[in-house]
Scaffold this active site. Structure first.
Site, PDB file in Angstrom:
ATOM      1  CG  ASP A  68      -2.029   0.891   1.283  1.00  0.00           C
ATOM      2  OD1 ASP A  68      -2.420   1.355   0.202  1.00  0.00           O
ATOM      3  OD2 ASP A  68      -2.567   1.164   2.384  1.00  0.00           O
ATOM      4  CG  HIS A 119      -5.588   7.791   4.663  1.00  0.00           C
ATOM      5  ND1 HIS A 119      -4.547   8.273   3.910  1.00  0.00           N
ATOM      6  CD2 HIS A 119      -6.023   6.676   4.025  1.00  0.00           C
ATOM      7  CE1 HIS A 119      -4.358   7.484   2.863  1.00  0.00           C
ATOM      8  NE2 HIS A 119      -5.246   6.509   2.903  1.00  0.00           N
ATOM      9  N   GLY A 120      -8.086   7.655   8.336  1.00  0.00           N
ATOM     10  CA  GLY A 120      -8.296   7.807   9.778  1.00  0.00           C
ATOM     11  C   GLY A 120      -9.737   8.187  10.073  1.00  0.00           C
ATOM     12  CG  HIS A 145      -6.762   4.821  -0.514  1.00  0.00           C
ATOM     13  ND1 HIS A 145      -5.519   4.509  -0.061  1.00  0.00           N
ATOM     14  CD2 HIS A 145      -6.824   4.329  -1.768  1.00  0.00           C
ATOM     15  CE1 HIS A 145      -4.844   3.868  -0.996  1.00  0.00           C
ATOM     16  NE2 HIS A 145      -5.617   3.754  -2.053  1.00  0.00           N
ATOM     17  CG  ASN A 182      -7.134   0.804   0.196  1.00  0.00           C
ATOM     18  OD1 ASN A 182      -7.551  -0.039  -0.581  1.00  0.00           O
ATOM     19  ND2 ASN A 182      -5.952   1.378   0.051  1.00  0.00           N
TER      20      ASN A 182
HETATM   21  P1  13P Z   1      -8.688   4.129   6.900  1.00  0.00           P
HETATM   22  O1  13P Z   1      -7.606   3.995   7.920  1.00  0.00           O
HETATM   23  O2  13P Z   1      -9.371   5.442   6.986  1.00  0.00           O
HETATM   24  O3  13P Z   1      -9.609   2.967   6.898  1.00  0.00           O
HETATM   25  O4  13P Z   1      -7.963   4.155   5.459  1.00  0.00           O
HETATM   26  C1  13P Z   1      -7.184   3.059   5.079  1.00  0.00           C
HETATM   27  C2  13P Z   1      -6.521   3.279   3.780  1.00  0.00           C
HETATM   28  O5  13P Z   1      -6.968   4.037   2.944  1.00  0.00           O
HETATM   29  C3  13P Z   1      -5.282   2.513   3.524  1.00  0.00           C
HETATM   30  O6  13P Z   1      -4.659   2.836   2.324  1.00  0.00           O
END
Ligand code: 13P
Length: 297
Positions: free
Chosen positions: A80, A178-179, A206, A228
């Site tokens: 990734d 993300h997060g 993602h 993701n």
């Molecule tokens: P999250 O941590 O928000 O689920 O995102 C994961 C991600 O996009 C990994 O590439």
């Protein structure tokens, strides 16, 4: 069965569901994803973030690949978000089924040059490439991108980028982060429609942790065929471990590992259900080697 990432995504796209790609860090993570996929007869992907790769090295890659090979359902294994040519070379040499060459932190022209070079390298070894334009905000494994430096994917630029680089799949930025989402998630669906019209490769979203079910389904209907997921699974693991260590009822280390696996498996199962991939394992029966020789020979 170790499966081709591209076959998983193309079959999911044709049949209007999506593949869950889950970031894993260790044996418990790998077991949780594979157990959930097997119990639900679903395809899935194991993903290693660069921080997991640098921590676990080749033994962790070997664990993912062996778990995929011996699984009773189709599983692909991807590196990734890599901005590192040496890491990408390591992933290719180890036999991972796809890599994400992530030049999105770079200015556009540099992203183009990096992604083109990494795609040539990967394709020469029969490996599939995911790339990204636009830049997703949020925090993952200690790396924080502020909302200010995040940038939505431009559909016209996306088309040019895919044509010029030859990448196989494209991660889009349409308001996903993300997060944890600090406020109500808002995805720009008209932008997704425009990207889908401009680009013919499978699209990836993602930052699927915390996205409501309705947004997941709408994204799938509009062409996303891979999500993701990291944060929610990691949180389930950490929460369970903390509880296990403090509990007098848990006697042994393997007991708290088993509980942590069960906690992660529950989250993975819930996501596979949202992504619509439950019961779809039988649609992906092309072995990895056959699929790759058809594409690259
Ligand atoms: P999250 O941590 O928000 O689920 O995102 C994961 C991600 O996009 C990994 O590439």
């Amino acid at each position: 069965m170790l499966s081709s990432t591209l076959e998983l995504l193309e079959t999911a796209r044709r049949n209007v569901y999506a593949i869950g790609a889950f970031n894993v860090y260790n044996l418990e993570g790998v077991k949780a994803v594979v157990a959930a996929a097997e119990a639900q007869r679903s395809p899935a992907m194991l993903q290693l973030h660069p921080s997991a790769l640098s921590f676990g090295g080749l033994p962790l890659v070997a664990l993912c690949l062996e778990a995929a090979r011996t699984s009773t359902v189709p599983i692909a294994v991807q590196l990734d978000h890599s901005t590192s040519e040496p890491d990408i070379r390591t992933a290719l040499a180890a036999g991972m089924t796809s890599i994400m060459a992530d030049g999105s932190p770079l200015p556009y022209e540099e992203n183009l040059a990096f992604t083109t070079a990494m795609t040539e390298l990967a394709h020469a070894q029969g490996t599939i490439v995911e790339a990204e334009i636009g830049r997703i905000s949020g925090t993952e494994d200690g790396l924080t991108i502020s909302e200010k430096s995040a940038k939505m994917t431009d559909p016209v630029q996306a088309a040019e980028f895919v044509r010029a680089t030859g990448v196989d799949t494209l991660a889009v930025t349409i308001g996903n982060v993300h997060g944890e989402y600090r406020s109500e998630p808002r995805l720009d669906f008209p932008r997704l429609v425009a990207i889908r019209r401009a680009v013919d490769v499978p699209l990836v979203l993602h930052g699927a942790s915390g996205l409501p079910a309705a947004m997941i389904s709408q994204s799938i209907e509009l062409g996303v065929c891979k999500f993701n997921v990291n944060t929610e699974v990691r949180q389930a693991y950490m929460h369970s471990l903390k509880q296990g260590i403090c509990s007098v009822a848990i006697k042994d280390l393997v007991d708290s590992m088993a509980e942590a696996i069960a906690a992660m498996q529950a989250v993975v199962t819930e996501k596979l259900d949202l992504f619509g991939s439950i019961g779809k394992a039988h649609l992906h029966q092309t072995p990895y080697a056959a699929m790759m020789s058809a594409r690259f020979n």
